[in-house]
Write a protein that holds these residues in place. Structure first.
Motif, mmCIF file in Angstrom:
data_model
loop_
_atom_site.group_PDB
_atom_site.id
_atom_site.type_symbol
_atom_site.label_atom_id
_atom_site.label_comp_id
_atom_site.label_asym_id
_atom_site.label_seq_id
_atom_site.Cartn_x
_atom_site.Cartn_y
_atom_site.Cartn_z
ATOM 1 N N PHE A 162 0.881 -1.166 0.000
ATOM 2 C CA PHE A 162 0.000 0.000 0.000
ATOM 3 C C PHE A 162 0.918 1.214 0.000
ATOM 4 O O PHE A 162 1.787 1.329 0.875
ATOM 5 N N VAL A 163 0.740 2.083 -0.986
ATOM 6 C CA VAL A 163 1.636 3.233 -1.110
ATOM 7 C C VAL A 163 0.818 4.520 -1.171
ATOM 8 O O VAL A 163 -0.193 4.604 -1.877
ATOM 9 N N SER A 164 1.287 5.509 -0.400
ATOM 10 C CA SER A 164 0.677 6.832 -0.457
ATOM 11 C C SER A 164 1.830 7.817 -0.409
ATOM 12 O O SER A 164 2.368 8.101 0.659
ATOM 13 N N GLY A 165 2.255 8.300 -1.560
ATOM 14 C CA GLY A 165 3.438 9.153 -1.618
ATOM 15 C C GLY A 165 4.645 8.366 -1.135
ATOM 16 O O GLY A 165 4.980 7.326 -1.693
ATOM 17 N N SER A 166 5.283 8.839 -0.053
ATOM 18 C CA SER A 166 6.458 8.133 0.474
ATOM 19 C C SER A 166 6.116 7.123 1.567
ATOM 20 O O SER A 166 6.993 6.474 2.113
ATOM 21 N N ARG A 167 4.825 7.009 1.900
ATOM 22 C CA ARG A 167 4.418 6.003 2.898
ATOM 23 C C ARG A 167 4.244 4.668 2.192
ATOM 24 O O ARG A 167 3.454 4.561 1.263
ATOM 25 N N LEU A 181 1.205 -0.614 -5.159
ATOM 26 C CA LEU A 181 2.356 -0.780 -6.043
ATOM 27 C C LEU A 181 2.758 -2.250 -5.955
ATOM 28 O O LEU A 181 2.978 -2.782 -4.860
ATOM 29 N N TYR A 182 2.786 -2.893 -7.129
ATOM 30 C CA TYR A 182 3.050 -4.332 -7.210
ATOM 31 C C TYR A 182 4.430 -4.512 -7.824
ATOM 32 O O TYR A 182 4.663 -4.101 -8.963
ATOM 33 N N CYS A 191 -9.021 3.963 3.031
ATOM 34 C CA CYS A 191 -9.289 5.383 3.322
ATOM 35 C C CYS A 191 -8.000 6.077 3.764
ATOM 36 O O CYS A 191 -7.714 7.199 3.329
ATOM 37 N N ALA A 192 -7.207 5.409 4.611
ATOM 38 C CA ALA A 192 -5.965 6.022 5.090
ATOM 39 C C ALA A 192 -5.009 6.281 3.936
ATOM 40 O O ALA A 192 -4.409 7.356 3.833
ATOM 41 N N VAL A 193 -4.887 5.315 3.032
ATOM 42 C CA VAL A 193 -3.984 5.489 1.883
ATOM 43 C C VAL A 193 -4.499 6.620 0.989
ATOM 44 O O VAL A 193 -3.741 7.505 0.577
ATOM 45 N N ALA A 194 -5.788 6.607 0.697
ATOM 46 C CA ALA A 194 -6.360 7.642 -0.185
ATOM 47 C C ALA A 194 -6.226 9.032 0.437
ATOM 48 O O ALA A 194 -6.008 10.015 -0.268
ATOM 49 N N ASP A 195 -6.317 9.111 1.774
ATOM 50 C CA ASP A 195 -6.241 10.414 2.458
ATOM 51 C C ASP A 195 -4.811 10.789 2.842
ATOM 52 O O ASP A 195 -4.578 11.868 3.393
#
Ligand code: AMP
Ligand code: GLY
Length: 416
Positions: A196-201, A266-267, A307-311
């Motif tokens: 699960f990727v959100s920017g650099s997380r 990201l796979y 929701c956490a990833v999208a936000d």
């Protein structure tokens, strides 16, 4: 919360199934869905690439979270369309999804940021490409630069095969006008690392392995995947830590630095080569069928994770130690031509079944795709999980389906 899942295969069935376990989820829509998904969600007759219709549906129904399954929807820009309307959606923008849709974009990114992968060169000219292949050791790995439904990769054992493939890709434009990436040939076991990727997380999922060949013993033509399992005993915790740090985190950071931060799954399609772990390909979405063995191991609330990833919030994800192993039931003839509309019996009350290509025909469920069902078993060990999966497969009654019996053999060692 009302949630919309875009797509209609086994991957989306596994996503819908995991979402249905969330206390926050009040209603799930799935567009277009399939006969199995219809038992857990309301299926909506909108195709995955009809981005504006999907957006209008989400607005009209007050959908608070949309989750994108297939690459075609991402490449059509569904995330951009939803975001422009101020809607929350889980998935990468069209620009970020280039990590999957353009092999050359992905290879250049890896080269620039020191992400381990096979050496390569990209060509648009047939003669130059053929000349380069002649100067290199065989086999040659040729990749059409664009979405080619899994058919754009050719491993050519001879110069003649390589020439023929390059002609298809560059002179005859078999998949459309495009470039070709010629890569060094790597060896070693392959595995799928989804994060699960959100920017650099970057939050890792458990590892899985897919089986691409149609028949037992890894024989026969390449397919979209004939089975999968998780965990993978041949990948050590050190390998996993290396892949997380040097591949997945580095890639997420590179996308931020390039001005197209990645949000979604990201796979990493990775290979454990004698020279260390290297990237074979990236996908910008959940893998299919890997998702069908990974999400059953998720202990956390998937809706909360999405929701956490999208936000762009931090999220902690927990996994179950028990193994999962799943077997694809495919139509006779797949991945070539196959018939449709065969009734499937034995599904009533059977657990662990995700529908990949089915539809309802009156009161029957019938086949409607190449890959039809994905049957998962669980257990303390992979051997137990496989025994359960095979026992479930034996209960399904449809004369037009075939399956592999050796899924997980790399881990279970039963061919030695
Ligand atoms: P891809 O669509 O890039 O994942 O390629 C499809 C399959 O081709 C992979 O799953 C590998 O089995 C094989 N493959 C791709 N690239 C290479 C490579 N550089 N060396 C060896 N095998 C490869
Ligand atoms: N299982 C490989 C993929 O989803 O592309």
């Amino acid at each position: 919360m009302k949630v919309l899942v875009i797509g209609g295969g086994g991957r989306e069935h596994a996503i819908v199934d995991a979402l249905s376990r969330s206390a926050q989820v009040e209603k799930i829509f799935c567009a277009p869905g399939n006969a199995g998904i219809a038992r857990q969600a309301e299926c909506v007759a909108i195709r995955e690439t009809e981005t504006e219709r999907l957006r209008d549906f989400a607005v009209a129904e007050g959908v608070e979270l949309t989750v994108v399954g297939p690459e075609a929807a991402l490449a059509a820009g569904v995330v951009d369309v939803f975001r422009a309307a101020g809607l929350r959606i889980f998935g990468p923008t069209k620009a970020a999804a280039r990590i999957e849709s353009s092999k050359e974009f992905a290879k250049e990114l890896m080269l620039r940021y020191g992400i381990p992968t096979a050496g390569f060169r990209a060509f648009s000219d047939y003669a130059e490409a053929a000349e380069y292949v002649r100067s290199r050791p065989l086999p040659a790995v040729l990749k059409y630069d664009g979405l080619a439904a899994g058919k754009g990769v050719v491993i050519a054992a001879t110069q003649e095969e390589a020439d023929a493939a390059l002609r298809d890709m560059l002179l005859d434009d078999k998949f459309g006008a495009g470039r070709v990436v010629v890569e060094d040939f790597l060896t070693g076991p392959e595995f799928s690392f989804m994060c699960f990727v959100s920017g650099s997380r970057v939050v890792p999922m458990v590892l899985a392995q897919d089986h691409k060949r149609a028949f037992d013993g890894d024989e026969g033509p390449n397919t979209g995947g004939m089975g999968a399992y998780s965990p993978l005993p041949f990948v050590t915790p050190e390998d996993e830590a290396y892949a997380l740090r040097e591949v997945m985190q580095r890639t997420a950071d590179a996308m931020v630095a390039e001005g197209c931060p990645f949000t979604g799954v990201l796979y990493g399609g990775l290979m454990k080569t004698p020279q260390g772990i290297k990237v074979i390909e990236f996908n910008a979405r959940f893998g299919d069928p890997e998702t069908e063995v990974v999400l059953p191991r998720l202990k956390s609330d998937l809706c909360e994770v999405f929701c956490a990833v999208a936000d762009g919030r931090d999220v902690c994800v927990e996994w179950d130690d028990r193994a999962a192993l799943g077997i694809v039931l495919a139509s006779e003839g797949y991945p070539g031509a196959y018939g449709k509309g065969f009734p499937i019996g034995g599904l009533e009350g059977l657990d662990g079944v995700y529908h990949m290509g089915t539809k309802r025909d009156g009161d029957r469920i019938v086949t409607s795709g190449g890959r039809v069902l994905f049957v998962v078993g669980r257990g303390a060990t992979l051997a137990e999980a496989r025994a359960e999966a095979l026992a479930r497969v034996a209960k399904i009654d449809c004369p037009n389906l075939f399956h592999r019996t050796d899924i997980g053999h790399c881990a279970l060692d039963d061919r030695q």
